[in-house]
Design a protein around this motif. Structure first.
Motif, PDB file in Angstrom:
ATOM      1  N   ALA A 285      -7.904 -15.388   6.381  1.00 52.30           N
ATOM      2  CA  ALA A 285      -6.741 -14.630   6.845  1.00 52.30           C
ATOM      3  C   ALA A 285      -6.945 -13.150   6.599  1.00 52.30           C
TER       4      ALA A 285
ATOM      5  N   ARG B  40      -4.525  -9.873   5.855  1.00 52.13           N
ATOM      6  CA  ARG B  40      -3.141  -9.582   5.464  1.00 52.13           C
ATOM      7  C   ARG B  40      -3.011  -8.132   5.016  1.00 52.13           C
ATOM      8  N   TRP B  41      -1.825  -7.582   5.241  1.00 52.37           N
ATOM      9  CA  TRP B  41      -1.462  -6.273   4.700  1.00 52.37           C
ATOM     10  C   TRP B  41      -0.581  -6.545   3.494  1.00 52.37           C
ATOM     11  N   LEU B  42      -1.039  -6.109   2.294  1.00 48.42           N
ATOM     12  CA  LEU B  42      -0.334  -6.386   1.048  1.00 48.42           C
ATOM     13  C   LEU B  42      -0.066  -5.102   0.278  1.00 48.42           C
TER      14      LEU B  42
END
Length: 165
Positions: A105, A107-109
């Motif tokens: 995946a 993702r922007w975290l």
């Protein structure tokens, strides 16, 4: 000394309060990491980070600064790693691309979300690099091509000597 040390690149791309991260598989399962990887033969670190970010996230990345060189000792594999961390802009998500094998995946975290998953980090330097970036630690890249693999090796050689052999 550097022959037995893996040198890798990683990217810090920020969007608001979030950072571009990947979930990837390795020997211990699915781990959280910054996008990046190994430098191919004859490739500059700057070209490597652009290529690796595109392969792992499908984002076109433009490096704008050098955050630092981070080292760690992987006791399980008994291997040294030096990670060259660049910051820059994720410019465009390429819908025509597929993620590299092993990437689960993208993702922007936020920094706190990354910290909350500290037990799953690929390496402890992931959070250190984000924190250094947030503190403003970075050097401008020399767009004239004077940033090269040899000059970076010269800068990180003393770091590698401090690690167990």
């Amino acid at each position: 000394m550097m022959n037995d040390t893996d040198i890798t690149v990683s990217a810090i791309a920020r969007r608001g309060d979030e950072f571009l991260c990947i979930d990837e598989t390795n020997r211990s399962g699915v781990v959280l990491n910054l996008p990046g990887g190994h430098i191919d033969a004859g490739e500059s670190p700057e070209r490597a980070i652009v290529r690796e970010v595109l392969e792992e996230t499908c984002w076109q990345f433009e490096p704008t600064g050098f955050v630092g060189a981070y080292l760690w000792w992987d006791a399980v594999r008994e291997k040294r790693f030096v990670r060259l961390v660049y910051c820059g802009e994720a410019l465009l998500r390429r819908e025509d691309r597929e993620l590299d094998h092993g990437i689960v995946a993208v993702r922007w975290l936020t920094r706190d979300q990354v910290a909350a998953e500290a037990a799953r980090l690929r390496a402890p330097v992931v959070l250190s690099a984000i924190d250094d970036f947030l503190l403003g630690r970075r050097e401008r890249l020399h767009m004239d091509g004077s940033d090269n693999y040899e000059s970076l090796l010269h800068r990180i050689e003393p770091l590698a000597k401090r690690l167990p052999s």
